[in-house]
Design a protein around this motif. Structure first.
Motif, PDB file in Angstrom:
ATOM      1  N   UNK A  37       0.808  -1.220   0.000  1.00  0.00           N
ATOM      2  CA  UNK A  37       0.000   0.000   0.000  1.00  0.00           C
ATOM      3  C   UNK A  37       0.840   1.269   0.000  1.00  0.00           C
ATOM      4  N   UNK A  38       1.986   1.246   0.665  1.00  0.00           N
ATOM      5  CA  UNK A  38       2.816   2.455   0.763  1.00  0.00           C
ATOM      6  C   UNK A  38       3.470   2.818  -0.560  1.00  0.00           C
ATOM      7  N   UNK A  39       3.377   1.960  -1.554  1.00  0.00           N
ATOM      8  CA  UNK A  39       3.989   2.221  -2.854  1.00  0.00           C
ATOM      9  C   UNK A  39       3.084   3.027  -3.781  1.00  0.00           C
ATOM     10  N   UNK A  40       1.864   3.330  -3.338  1.00  0.00           N
ATOM     11  CA  UNK A  40       0.893   4.042  -4.169  1.00  0.00           C
ATOM     12  C   UNK A  40       0.693   5.471  -3.683  1.00  0.00           C
ATOM     13  N   UNK A  80      -5.304   2.950  -0.499  1.00  0.00           N
ATOM     14  CA  UNK A  80      -4.542   1.911  -1.196  1.00  0.00           C
ATOM     15  C   UNK A  80      -4.702   0.542  -0.546  1.00  0.00           C
ATOM     16  N   UNK A  81      -4.563   0.476   0.760  1.00  0.00           N
ATOM     17  CA  UNK A  81      -4.623  -0.825   1.443  1.00  0.00           C
ATOM     18  C   UNK A  81      -5.960  -1.517   1.218  1.00  0.00           C
ATOM     19  N   UNK A  82      -7.060  -0.784   1.332  1.00  0.00           N
ATOM     20  CA  UNK A  82      -8.369  -1.414   1.137  1.00  0.00           C
ATOM     21  C   UNK A  82      -8.596  -1.777  -0.328  1.00  0.00           C
ATOM     22  N   UNK A  83      -8.132  -0.957  -1.232  1.00  0.00           N
ATOM     23  CA  UNK A  83      -8.312  -1.247  -2.660  1.00  0.00           C
ATOM     24  C   UNK A  83      -7.448  -2.423  -3.112  1.00  0.00           C
TER      25      UNK A  83
END
Length: 86
Positions: A37-40, A80-83
């Protein structure tokens, strides 16, 4: 996510096709964590905004961007994490 530009070094710009405004995201694997997630990052609120910035040459990627205070940097994509989990 629909990739629209390869920035090189495994970085991509992608359009969030589930977004009503076609948000443009930046994927940067250098910021990768276990869940990814941190990459988005959000690069632009809409595809139209991103294209205007691209055509004007005024984005964060411009060579002298650090000399201007009004150049917006990509911000973390909060959902991001949820998607990614979907």
């Amino acid at each position: 996510m629909l990739p629209i530009l390869d920035w090189g070094c495994a970085m991509y710009a992608a359009v969030d096709c589930l977004s009503e405004t076609a948000t443009v995201l930046l994927f940067d694997p250098n910021a990768m964590t276990d869940d990814g997630a941190a990459a988005w990052f959000v690069d632009a609120g809409s595809l139209a905004e991103w294209l205007e910035t691209w055509l004007a040459g005024t984005g964060w990627y411009r060579e002298d961007a650090d000399e201007y205070e009004d150049v917006a940097e990509p911000t973390p994509w909060e959902t991001a994490a949820s998607r990614i989990a979907e």
